[in-house]
Design an enzyme around this catalytic site. Structure first.
Site, short mmCIF file in Angstrom:
data_model
loop_
_atom_site.label_atom_id
_atom_site.label_comp_id
_atom_site.label_asym_id
_atom_site.label_seq_id
_atom_site.Cartn_x
_atom_site.Cartn_y
_atom_site.Cartn_z
N LYS A 66 0.71 -1.29 -0.62
CA LYS A 66 0.03 0.02 0.08
C LYS A 66 0.71 0.93 -0.47
O LYS A 66 0.48 2.06 -0.59
CB LYS A 66 -0.84 0.33 1.44
CG LYS A 66 -2.52 -1.22 0.79
CD LYS A 66 -3.00 -0.51 2.12
CE LYS A 66 -4.57 -1.26 2.35
NZ LYS A 66 -5.41 -1.46 3.15
N ASP A 102 -9.58 3.39 1.97
CA ASP A 102 -10.15 2.68 3.51
C ASP A 102 -10.72 3.76 4.29
O ASP A 102 -11.37 3.32 5.42
CB ASP A 102 -8.69 2.19 3.57
CG ASP A 102 -8.34 0.84 3.31
OD1 ASP A 102 -8.89 -0.09 2.75
OD2 ASP A 102 -6.62 0.55 3.16
N GLY A 134 -0.27 1.24 12.59
CA GLY A 134 -0.04 0.77 11.76
C GLY A 134 -0.35 1.58 10.20
O GLY A 134 -1.30 2.73 10.05
N ALA A 136 -2.98 0.86 8.77
CA ALA A 136 -4.45 1.16 8.83
C ALA A 136 -4.50 2.10 9.43
O ALA A 136 -5.85 3.25 9.69
CB ALA A 136 -5.47 -0.52 9.13
N TYR A 222 -11.69 -8.28 10.52
CA TYR A 222 -13.25 -8.72 11.01
C TYR A 222 -12.98 -10.36 10.72
O TYR A 222 -14.03 -10.60 10.29
CB TYR A 222 -13.69 -7.97 9.06
CG TYR A 222 -11.94 -8.58 8.52
CD1 TYR A 222 -12.31 -9.91 7.71
CD2 TYR A 222 -11.87 -7.36 7.08
CE1 TYR A 222 -11.48 -9.62 6.54
CE2 TYR A 222 -11.04 -7.76 6.73
CZ TYR A 222 -11.04 -8.78 5.92
OH TYR A 222 -9.54 -8.78 5.36
N GLY A 243 -15.12 -5.07 11.07
CA GLY A 243 -14.92 -4.43 10.58
C GLY A 243 -15.26 -5.07 9.26
O GLY A 243 -14.00 -4.53 8.20
#
Ligand code: NAP
Length: 280
Positions: A66, A102, A134, A136, A222, A243
């Site tokens: 990413k 995201d 991190g 996310a 999730y 999630g």
């Protein structure tokens, strides 16, 4: 002609994205195909050029690419730039254009659940705590700030790494993990962005004893859908948000750009999609 798209990552076989996109392709009777393509870090540049040359309409990007993908793209938008990460690429006229959905995925999932539970945004976003610093967490703090959060309290085991998230230009206060019990009573929301609680990983060793019953608890993990943190929060009567909705909402802008169909998703549709994704 069949439209092709995929998710790239390493590992990527576990990704739920092919199941989700294939479901929508069937639902809307679209001649398209969405696959998972394993691309090793050292082959990232060649790998995405190959997808472009094969005529792919675009792709999603997951761990570990990413952030590393940015220099290999022709362009990326302000959202991707703001957090230094791309999760969606659209290929148009031979150019690879990156964005980050995201942020939208996290926001939309949370907003839908807050509305459903009649929770005023001003209360929910007044004083959020984010666990983890991190990749996310970058999208999460940007989303929280854009939704009107006050000071965001970030709890991280590596405070130096967390400090780097201040470049996102959000109001952020960093705390060591052992300070969590002290700041928990003032939290309006608790967001877990660490892998703690994920299948095969240890659960977050957090006592929610000091947390207000009015605080919203959300976990971007999730798998399982109800993490130990969410189960604990639900038992106490907190509103919990899992999630999987984030994964579903982040997928929609890419689907629309590649396959030309905007997804409409009611809360009932969302529940059905989650059922589909958790069933083997
Ligand atoms: P990442 O970049 O590796 O970041 C993980 C963060 O958690 C880091 O700050 C790390 O600390 C911290 N951490 C890891 N283990 C910990 C522990 N035992 N105790 C305390 N902190 C710990 O991973 P990511 O890409 O942000 O993903 C994190 C999780 O979110 C994964 O489970 C991923 O599947 C999930 N996720 C879900 C969605 C969705 O759509 N729902 C989207 C993206 C990610 P250090 O920096 O010190 O290592």
């Amino acid at each position: 002609m069949t439209i092709n798209a995929c998710v790239i990552g390493d590992p990527v076989a576990h990704s739920l994205s092919p199941k989700l996109h294939t479901h929508w392709l069937k639902q809307y009777n679209i001649d398209g195909c969405y696959t998972a393509e394993r691309i090793l870090a050292e082959h990232l540049a060649d790998g995405i050029v190959h997808l472009r040359d094969e005529g792919f309409a675009g792709f999603n990007v997951t761990i570990p690419h990413k952030e590393n993908i940015l220099p290999f793209l022709d362009e990326y938008d302000a959202l991707a730039k703001s957090i230094g990460a791309v999760n969606t690429v659209v290929i148009r006229q031979g150019k690879m254009l990156g964005t980050n959905t995201d942020i939208y995925g996290f926001s939309e999932n949370l907003i839908r659940h807050l509305k459903q539970a009649n929770i005023p945004f001003s209360a929910a976003f007044s004083s959020p705590i984010v666990l983890g610093a991190g990749g996310a967490a970058r999208a999460v703090v940007k989303a929280l700030a854009d939704m009107g959060s006050g000071m965001i309290h970030m709890v991280a085991r590596n405070p130096e790494k967390a400090e780097r998230l201040k470049e996102i230009n959000v109001r952020l206060e960093i705390h060591p993990w052992e300070n969590l019990p002290a700041i928990l009573p003032n939290a309006s929301m608790l967001v877990n962005t660490t892998p703690l609680g994920m299948e095969g990983k240890e659960a977050a060793a957090i006592s929610l004893a000091g947390l207000s019953r009015d605080a919203v608890v959300t976990d971007i993990v999730y798998n399982p859908l109800k993490t130990p943190l969410l189960a604990d929060a639900e038992r106490r009567g907190n509103i919990v948000v899992d999630g999987l909705g984030m994964l579903i909402f982040q997928a929609m802008p890419g689907f629309e750009a590649w396959f030309g169909k905007k997804i409409e998703c009611s809360m009932q549709d969302l529940a059905q999609l989650k059922q589909l994704l958790v069933s083997s």
